[in-house]
Design a protein around this motif. Structure first.
Motif, PDB file in Angstrom:
ATOM      1  N   UNK A 113      28.560  56.043-119.432  1.00 50.51           N
ATOM      2  CA  UNK A 113      28.226  57.059-120.429  1.00 50.51           C
ATOM      3  C   UNK A 113      26.963  57.830-120.059  1.00 50.51           C
ATOM      4  N   UNK A 114      26.130  57.240-119.232  1.00 41.89           N
ATOM      5  CA  UNK A 114      24.868  57.880-118.881  1.00 41.89           C
ATOM      6  C   UNK A 114      25.043  58.891-117.740  1.00 41.89           C
ATOM      7  N   UNK A 115      26.091  58.736-116.936  1.00 46.23           N
ATOM      8  CA  UNK A 115      26.288  59.605-115.772  1.00 46.23           C
ATOM      9  C   UNK A 115      26.371  61.089-116.120  1.00 46.23           C
ATOM     10  N   UNK A 116      27.192  61.518-117.110  1.00 45.57           N
ATOM     11  CA  UNK A 116      27.248  62.959-117.406  1.00 45.57           C
ATOM     12  C   UNK A 116      25.914  63.519-117.890  1.00 45.57           C
ATOM     13  N   UNK A 117      25.157  62.699-118.590  1.00 46.53           N
ATOM     14  CA  UNK A 117      23.852  63.153-119.085  1.00 46.53           C
ATOM     15  C   UNK A 117      22.893  63.399-117.921  1.00 46.53           C
ATOM     16  N   UNK A 118      22.925  62.512-116.952  1.00 46.92           N
ATOM     17  CA  UNK A 118      22.053  62.663-115.790  1.00 46.92           C
ATOM     18  C   UNK A 118      22.491  63.868-114.955  1.00 46.92           C
ATOM     19  N   UNK A 119      23.807  64.078-114.834  1.00 44.36           N
ATOM     20  CA  UNK A 119      24.297  65.251-114.101  1.00 44.36           C
ATOM     21  C   UNK A 119      23.837  66.538-114.781  1.00 44.36           C
ATOM     22  N   UNK A 120      23.937  66.593-116.107  1.00 41.81           N
ATOM     23  CA  UNK A 120      23.488  67.784-116.842  1.00 41.81           C
ATOM     24  C   UNK A 120      21.988  67.973-116.680  1.00 41.81           C
ATOM     25  N   UNK A 121      21.256  66.897-116.710  1.00 44.40           N
ATOM     26  CA  UNK A 121      19.811  66.959-116.521  1.00 44.40           C
ATOM     27  C   UNK A 121      19.467  67.502-115.135  1.00 44.40           C
ATOM     28  N   UNK A 122      20.198  67.066-114.124  1.00 43.10           N
ATOM     29  CA  UNK A 122      19.951  67.546-112.761  1.00 43.10           C
ATOM     30  C   UNK A 122      20.289  69.032-112.636  1.00 43.10           C
ATOM     31  N   UNK A 123      21.354  69.494-113.322  1.00 45.10           N
ATOM     32  CA  UNK A 123      21.689  70.924-113.323  1.00 45.10           C
ATOM     33  C   UNK A 123      20.546  71.734-113.922  1.00 45.10           C
ATOM     34  N   UNK A 124      20.040  71.282-115.064  1.00 43.11           N
ATOM     35  CA  UNK A 124      18.940  71.996-115.716  1.00 43.11           C
ATOM     36  C   UNK A 124      17.704  72.029-114.832  1.00 43.11           C
ATOM     37  N   UNK A 125      17.403  70.905-114.213  1.00 38.23           N
ATOM     38  CA  UNK A 125      16.213  70.842-113.358  1.00 38.23           C
ATOM     39  C   UNK A 125      16.370  71.762-112.156  1.00 38.23           C
ATOM     40  N   UNK A 126      17.557  71.816-111.573  1.00 35.29           N
ATOM     41  CA  UNK A 126      17.750  72.692-110.412  1.00 35.29           C
ATOM     42  C   UNK A 126      17.620  74.161-110.811  1.00 35.29           C
TER      43      UNK A 126
END
Length: 135
Positions: A113-126
């Protein structure tokens, strides 16, 4: 109980100076104060008199939405981490192998469940990094 004397007596602001400003001058100084790192209007005036630089702070409004979303993602990740810690604790306490396998499978689901949140976070950071590094 008396207050201790400051070690460097030369740096104490002990001489008040009262000045009068026009409305336009006051607004100019107040705008400097609101947009700077100074804690008071007096500090702004002291920096002007001492001919020291005043750091002006700029807030980029376009960053509000991504920062709010990142804060929400951070909260969710923190909650998931708390759940994982609780499940790990339950796993270590349990004696029964069936109960242990239940806790381990539950923890694996939580990690997924945490994987999509981390992916979205990485998109925002990039995206933020691209915007930040273009300047």
């Amino acid at each position: 109980m008396a207050r201790r004397k400051a070690k460097d007596q030369d740096k104490i602001l002990s001489h008040p100076i009262i000045i009068r400003l026009t409305e336009q001058q006051y607004k100019k100084v107040a705008d400097l104060w609101l947009n700077s790192d100074c804690r008071s209007i007096g500090e702004v005036v002291r920096k002007i008199i001492a001919n020291r630089p005043i750091k002006l702070l700029h807030k980029d409004i376009s960053m509000n939405a991504p920062m709010e979303e990142m804060a929400l993602i951070r909260k969710e990740i923190k909650r998931i981490g708390v759940n994982i810690n609780q499940q790990t604790h339950s796993f270590h306490i349990s004696q029964n192998p069936i109960e242990r396998s239940f806790h381990s499978s539950k923890t694996a689901e939580t990690y997924k469940a945490i994987e999509p949140k981390i992916e979205r976070l990485m998109e925002l950071i990039s995206k933020l990094a691209e915007k930040w590094l273009q300047k």
